[in-house]
Design an enzyme around this catalytic site. Structure first.
Site, short mmCIF file in Angstrom:
data_model
loop_
_atom_site.label_atom_id
_atom_site.label_comp_id
_atom_site.label_asym_id
_atom_site.label_seq_id
_atom_site.Cartn_x
_atom_site.Cartn_y
_atom_site.Cartn_z
N LYS A 43 0.81 -1.21 0.00
CA LYS A 43 0.00 0.00 0.00
C LYS A 43 0.85 1.27 0.00
O LYS A 43 1.99 1.26 0.47
CB LYS A 43 -0.95 -0.02 1.19
CG LYS A 43 -0.33 -0.55 2.46
CD LYS A 43 -1.39 -0.96 3.48
CE LYS A 43 -0.70 -1.60 4.70
NZ LYS A 43 -1.59 -2.23 5.61
N SER A 130 -4.79 2.89 12.25
CA SER A 130 -4.10 3.92 11.45
C SER A 130 -4.97 4.35 10.28
O SER A 130 -5.04 5.53 9.93
CB SER A 130 -2.78 3.39 10.92
OG SER A 130 -1.93 3.01 11.96
#
Ligand code: PNS
Length: 164
Positions: A43, A130
């Site tokens: 990612k 997160s």
């Protein structure tokens, strides 16, 4: 008895109060804990590895037996190079379990000498991640109670410097 060295791996993009809670718990259970930031995730991260490491160092500076490092490639290879016996991971809720179980069993298959140990963060952090912190912040919500102050400052800096 030999000292126990544990690795707490993750993306930490960015570190949340839930991560910090787990690091504090881990530091009380193991002789030494290395917080290891993955440098080659699939990612696209918001913070660079250097920024994440700096924030992690700032918020763990008060914990004597915790250090911060980076790794790439397989976690088990990194852990064996470090001479660690334990991989530490957090489980917040039942939804984390399947992914964590699969990873723990795969890591055990790759390296049977390494044990994965799960700790639960404080109940008040079970919903903190997160991903949600970034989403809330990017939509101008307050994350002050979800992350350490230095992370809140860095989020402000990152988002405002992007827009200028
Ligand atoms: O905080 P995250 O993003 O859930 O952490 C995931 C992490 C970094 C622990 C995992 O992706 C990992 O260990 N990556 C390194 C590559 C690896 O060893 N993959 C096989 C895992 S079974």
């Amino acid at each position: 008895m030999a000292e126990t060295l544990a690795i707490y791996p993750g993306s930490f993009d960015p570190i949340t109060n839930g991560h910090l809670d787990l690091i504090e718990r881990g530091s009380r259970v193991f002789d030494h804990l290395i917080v290891a930031v993955l440098t080659n995730p699939d990612k696209e991260p918001l913070f660079t590895v250097e920024e994440r490491v700096a924030m992690l160092r700032a918020v763990t500076a008060h914990i004597r037996n915790v250090s911060v490092d980076t790794f790439s490639g397989l976690l088990v290879d990194y852990a064996m190079r470090k001479g660690a016996q334990i991989i530490l991971r957090g489980i917040r809720a039942f939804t984390d379990y399947e992914y964590e179980l699969q990873m723990a069993l795969m890591n055990r298959k790759l390296e049977p000498h390494l044990e994965t140990v799960f700790l639960m963060p404080a109940e008040s952090y079970t919903y903190v991640s997160s991903r949600l912190v970034k989403e809330i912040f990017l939509h101008r919500g307050s994350v002050k109670e979800l992350v350490p102050p230095v992370v809140d400052e860095q989020l402000q800096h990152k988002v405002f410097s992007r827009k200028s």
